[in-house]
Design a protein around this motif. Structure first.
Motif, PDB file in Angstrom:
ATOM      1  N   ASN A 665      -3.903 -12.416  -2.226  1.00  0.00           N
ATOM      2  CA  ASN A 665      -4.426 -11.043  -2.524  1.00  0.00           C
ATOM      3  C   ASN A 665      -4.609 -10.254  -1.183  1.00  0.00           C
ATOM      4  OD1 ASN A 665      -3.972 -11.123  -5.229  1.00  0.00           O
ATOM      5  ND2 ASN A 665      -6.061 -12.035  -5.400  1.00  0.00           N
ATOM      6  N   TYR A 666      -4.046 -10.894   0.042  1.00  0.00           N
ATOM      7  CA  TYR A 666      -4.290 -10.221   1.213  1.00  0.00           C
ATOM      8  C   TYR A 666      -3.369  -8.917   1.464  1.00  0.00           C
ATOM      9  CZ  TYR A 666      -4.326  -9.378   6.097  1.00  0.00           C
ATOM     10  OH  TYR A 666      -4.635  -8.872   7.594  1.00  0.00           O
ATOM     11  N   LYS A 667      -3.994  -7.646   1.171  1.00  0.00           N
ATOM     12  CA  LYS A 667      -3.449  -6.194   1.470  1.00  0.00           C
ATOM     13  C   LYS A 667      -3.137  -6.008   2.663  1.00  0.00           C
ATOM     14  CE  LYS A 667      -4.745  -4.159  -2.154  1.00  0.00           C
ATOM     15  NZ  LYS A 667      -3.566  -4.077  -2.794  1.00  0.00           N
ATOM     16  N   LEU A 668      -1.608  -5.552   2.822  1.00  0.00           N
ATOM     17  CA  LEU A 668      -1.327  -5.003   4.291  1.00  0.00           C
ATOM     18  C   LEU A 668      -0.482  -3.792   3.941  1.00  0.00           C
ATOM     19  CD1 LEU A 668      -1.062  -5.910   7.171  1.00  0.00           C
ATOM     20  CD2 LEU A 668       1.221  -7.082   6.517  1.00  0.00           C
ATOM     21  N   GLY A 669      -1.036  -2.696   4.652  1.00  0.00           N
ATOM     22  CA  GLY A 669      -0.281  -1.337   4.724  1.00  0.00           C
ATOM     23  C   GLY A 669       0.993  -1.540   5.637  1.00  0.00           C
ATOM     24  N   VAL A 670       2.096  -1.030   4.645  1.00  0.00           N
ATOM     25  CA  VAL A 670       3.584  -1.067   5.351  1.00  0.00           C
ATOM     26  C   VAL A 670       3.962   0.185   5.635  1.00  0.00           C
ATOM     27  CG1 VAL A 670       3.932  -3.322   4.327  1.00  0.00           C
ATOM     28  CG2 VAL A 670       4.325  -1.451   2.859  1.00  0.00           C
ATOM     29  N   ILE A 703      -0.438   2.482  -2.658  1.00  0.00           N
ATOM     30  CA  ILE A 703      -2.140   2.009  -2.282  1.00  0.00           C
ATOM     31  C   ILE A 703      -2.216   2.189  -0.938  1.00  0.00           C
ATOM     32  CG2 ILE A 703      -4.141   0.525  -2.663  1.00  0.00           C
ATOM     33  CD1 ILE A 703      -2.776  -0.740  -5.094  1.00  0.00           C
ATOM     34  N   GLU A 704      -2.916   2.827  -0.409  1.00  0.00           N
ATOM     35  CA  GLU A 704      -3.258   3.154   0.915  1.00  0.00           C
ATOM     36  C   GLU A 704      -4.005   2.123   1.501  1.00  0.00           C
ATOM     37  OE1 GLU A 704      -5.147   6.452   4.042  1.00  0.00           O
ATOM     38  OE2 GLU A 704      -4.772   6.950   2.046  1.00  0.00           O
ATOM     39  N   CYS A 705      -3.536   1.586   2.654  1.00  0.00           N
ATOM     40  CA  CYS A 705      -4.207   0.445   3.485  1.00  0.00           C
ATOM     41  C   CYS A 705      -3.715   0.676   4.899  1.00  0.00           C
ATOM     42  CB  CYS A 705      -3.605  -0.828   2.762  1.00  0.00           C
ATOM     43  SG  CYS A 705      -4.342  -2.237   3.667  1.00  0.00           S
ATOM     44  N   TYR A 706      -5.083   0.555   5.667  1.00  0.00           N
ATOM     45  CA  TYR A 706      -4.708   0.803   7.300  1.00  0.00           C
ATOM     46  C   TYR A 706      -4.060   2.175   7.381  1.00  0.00           C
ATOM     47  CZ  TYR A 706      -6.003  -4.067   7.361  1.00  0.00           C
ATOM     48  OH  TYR A 706      -6.796  -5.495   7.437  1.00  0.00           O
ATOM     49  N   GLN A 707      -4.635   3.086   7.003  1.00  0.00           N
ATOM     50  CA  GLN A 707      -3.983   4.450   7.040  1.00  0.00           C
ATOM     51  C   GLN A 707      -2.588   4.617   6.831  1.00  0.00           C
ATOM     52  OE1 GLN A 707      -5.309   5.454  10.946  1.00  0.00           O
ATOM     53  NE2 GLN A 707      -7.278   6.098  10.484  1.00  0.00           N
ATOM     54  N   ASN A 713       0.729  -6.775  -1.414  1.00  0.00           N
ATOM     55  CA  ASN A 713      -0.239  -7.892  -1.801  1.00  0.00           C
ATOM     56  C   ASN A 713       0.361  -9.064  -1.237  1.00  0.00           C
ATOM     57  OD1 ASN A 713      -2.958  -7.771  -2.472  1.00  0.00           O
ATOM     58  ND2 ASN A 713      -2.375  -8.709  -4.392  1.00  0.00           N
ATOM     59  N   ILE A 714      -0.183  -9.771  -0.530  1.00  0.00           N
ATOM     60  CA  ILE A 714       0.565 -11.100   0.071  1.00  0.00           C
ATOM     61  C   ILE A 714      -0.410 -12.172  -0.124  1.00  0.00           C
ATOM     62  CG2 ILE A 714       1.538 -12.328   2.091  1.00  0.00           C
ATOM     63  CD1 ILE A 714       1.719  -9.780   3.577  1.00  0.00           C
TER      64      ILE A 714
END
Length: 739
Positions: A665-670, A703-707, A713-714
């Protein structure tokens, strides 16, 4: 006796600077000519000619072998010599001293000013025909010599027999010797001003004896090989290599593989054409880099201590055999880069050092002319004839051998007077830059690219000096690319650290991106990193056996995603355990074991994925092709960034987990909404991993992540590198396939 006794004495003692002034045929007066020869160990000598009614016997006026005869002819004429030695053996030959010079004054002018780019067509030994007579023309530059001779089996290695003449004030000596043909051994016997006699190999020889023998060999390299790489050579002219994938396999031909059944002999060039070419092709490399192949006496020098700059080493065969090998590479669409060493040369007695008794190719001042640490002389790049020697040598390899690029060794030591030295001389302005060497390198790059568009020049340069790959017109050195030594040192220091300590070295992996686009960089993991107790690539990795292989796969995936072209030294692709040993073959038996088989498959697939996705290479030297996603996660040792192509319609998300723990569940903004296909997972079972992953693809969520408005979700496997290729909703709807 007609001749001057003093001149005869100079001739027979080897102190005559122009033997042609005495020997040969000369007009004596309006009605007579005189013919003189000097042939030690000849008992009788006769002149034969179509204009003479009978053979004319020459008078032997000196027991050393000096003959002369006055003949009642008003004009000079062609003649032959009929000779008989003390054993009664007879033979007929043309007189070497009856021929005019072959090298023109214009050739000499260009050479002396440093601009005869094909001087290798004139200097050295060239089989030719003169006045209908076949033989070999010899020439050599030795301006401070008292006398220069060609010696070989053809004259019993007697330096008195074929003494050369100096052409004006050029410093070039020459002679045409009839009936001498291919395969003959020869050297130049040089008498110095202090009367020392030196035996020197020909600096321009095309072929040389195998060490420890030192003689040069008369050899015709033209028309020995019928090239079949026309398609490659034509397309190369139009190549913009900086916008193409470049994945280089660096090879030392002496130790890539040997023949154990035959006392571990070297593979020949032709055997390598069968084995090495196929191996590189199968493993999806775009180029091969061959460590120096110019002739060198010491195997352990790896080819970097050269005595025969124009001689393809005889260790593996003849020059045309090397041509065949390169031709095979080209026919399999593999480029060939050759290591080139224009900075220094060894002190071997038969080599370039103190060539005519003076510091000819090198500086006389040891603070300028010697690398004490390396035990070598340094080329005097400010001397026109030395510059001409090196420039023509570079063009020679590009011309005769169809080389696609030159990797220039030790550029840092060339451009800095204080590099690797405790004591040095400053330049004329009090600085430490070697101004002559810098101008030489600019000239080298401009000339090679002018004559051969589409070739590469690559600098091994380890300093922060700017402009190594900038154009010469903007005061750069003009190289195509430069090895990124900073990236290599920093990233190896990071990966060699225990995984729990990597959070303290986080900057080692981020720092290179602060300067990655200042030059055209090539990321190199070369031979220098796996010798001298530095350990092999696999052995560098920390942890147990599983972690070592996982770390290495991870490291390679990071390397291939990082901006810059790629180079990997042989053995690293399958996990050589031991350090590279130039005297032994690679440990090919390791491929009997699955971990090594799987690592090789990984590198093969990594090369293929790299080539198939232009986001990984099209914009290597501009920030446009790279974008950080997360570079601050030092606690978990996770890095992520984006690679993009020029049109930004191909995007690859690269994520690296440098810790041996699973991150779920490592969330990463793309950057965009859509599907992200997992095109590489270093933890795949087929590569020796645990098969932890993301079932081939992930769909972004709003879902916002790192702006960033979208994220994925990795599941991050332990010690792993993952590549996700972006696929837009439109591509998915239209059924477009990712490459």
């Amino acid at each position: 006796m007609i001749s001057d006794q003093n001149k005869i004495n100079k001739l027979i003692t080897g102190n005559c600077k122009d033997p042609f002034e005495i020997l040969g045929i000369h007009r004596l007066n309006k009605e007579q000519v005189i013919i003189r020869i000097f042939r030690p160990k000849v008992k009788k000598a006769f002149i034969i000619s179509d204009i003479l009614e009978n053979d004319i016997k020459l008078n032997k006026i000196n027991k050393e072998g000096f003959f002369e005869k006055v003949i009642n002819k008003s004009k000079l004429f062609n003649y032959k010599l009929k000779l008989e030695n003390e054993q009664g053996e007879k033979w007929i030959t043309k007189d070497p001293y009856s021929f005019l010079p072959i090298i023109s004054e214009y050739d000499l002018h260009l050479f002396n000013e440093g601009n005869h780019h094909q001087i290798y067509e004139k200097m050295g030994a060239h089989i030719t025909t003169k006045k209908g007579v076949s033989g070999t023309h010899f020439s050599v530059w030795a301006p401070e010599a008292k006398r220069v001779s060609v010696v070989g089996d053809f004259n019993n290695w007697d330096g008195r027999v074929h003494q050369m003449r100096m052409l004006g004030a050029s410093g070039v000596w020459e002679i045409f010797i009839p009936n001498i043909t291919e395969g003959e051994l020869y050297q130049f016997e040089i008498k110095t001003k202090s009367d020392r006699v030196l035996m020197k190999s020909d600096p321009y020889a095309f072929y040389s004896e195998l060490r420890p023998a030192k003689a040069s060999i008369i050899y015709e390299i033209n028309n020995k090989h019928e090239w079949k790489d026309d398609k490659w050579m034509k397309e190369r002219k139009e190549k913009e290599w900086l916008k193409e994938p470049i994945s280089i396999y660096e090879v030392n031909l002496s130790s890539w593989a040997k023949v154990p059944e035959e006392k571990n002999r070297f593979l020949t060039y032709r055997e390598l054409a069968d084995q090495l070419v196929n191996y590189i092709k199968q493993n999806n490399y775009t180029h091969v880099e061959l460590m120096p192949l110019a002739e060198h006496p010491l195997d352990e020098s790896w080819g970097y201590q050269i005595t025969g700059y124009f001689s393809a080493t005889s260790r593996f065969g003849k020059p045309e055999d090397l041509m065949y090998l390169i031709d095979q590479f080209h026919q399999h669409n593999i480029g060939v880069i050759l290591d080139w060493v224009p900075g220094h040369f060894p002190k071997d007695a038969h080599g370039l050092g103190r060539f005519d008794g003076s510091a000819l190719y090198e500086h006389l001042d040891p603070l300028l002319g010697e690398h004490l640490k390396w035990g070598t002389y340094i080329f005097n790049h400010g001397r026109n004839e030395v510059k001409n020697f090196l420039i023509s040598n570079a063009l020679f390899w590009l011309d005769k051998f169809h080389i696609d690029g030159l990797r220039v060794d030790a550029v840092s030591s060339m451009i800095y007077l204080d590099h690797g030295r405790q004591h040095w001389r400053t330049n004329a302005y009090g600085g430490t830059e070697n101004l002559a060497a810098i101008e030489f390198l600019k000239y080298f790059n401009s000339i090679t690219h002018k004559y051969y568009p589409g070739i590469l020049t690559i600098a091994e340069e380890a300093t922060s000096r700017p402009g190594i790959t900038s154009p010469t017109y903007s005061d750069g050195l003009g190289f195509s690319m430069k090895w990124n030594m900073g990236w290599m040192h920093d990233s190896l220091e990071y990966i060699e650290a225990e995984s729990t300590h990597r959070k303290y070295h986080h900057n080692n992996l981020t720092f290179s991106l602060t300067y990655a686009f200042n030059e055209n960089y090539l990321l190199s993991l070369s031979h220098d990193e796996v010798v001298h107790l530095k350990k092999s690539m696999l052995e560098k990795m920390p942890g147990d056996k599983w972690q070592k292989f996982a770390n290495l796969r991870l490291f390679y995936s990071y390397m291939y995603a990082h901006p810059g072209k790629k180079l990997l030294f042989m053995g690293g692709e399958f996990g050589q355990w031991s350090e590279w040993n130039a005297t032994e073959s690679l440990d090919w038996h390791l491929l009997n074991y699955k971990p090594h088989q799987k690592l090789l498959k990984f590198v093969r697939d990594l090369n293929a994925i790299y080539q198939q996705n232009n986001a990984l290479w099209e914009v290597d030297f501009d920030p446009q092709g790279f974008e950080w996603l997360d570079c601050n996660n030092h606690q978990k040792s996770i890095f992520s960034f984006i690679r993009k192509n020029k049109k930004e319609n191909e995007i690859i998300v690269c994520v690296f987990n440098f810790r041996p723990v699973v991150r779920e569940n490592y969330k990463l903004g793309v950057p965009q909404a859509g599907t992200y296909n997992e095109i590489l997972n270093t933890d795949s079972k087929i590569y020796g991993g645990q098969n932890i992953g993301n079932l081939g693809k992930l769909k972004s969520e709003p879902i916002e992540c790192y702006q960033r408005k979208e994220s994925i979700n990795i599941t991050l496997p332990p010690l792993s590198g993952l590549y996700f290729k972006y696929q837009s909703q439109k591509e998915k709807k239209d059924g477009l396939k990712t490459r």
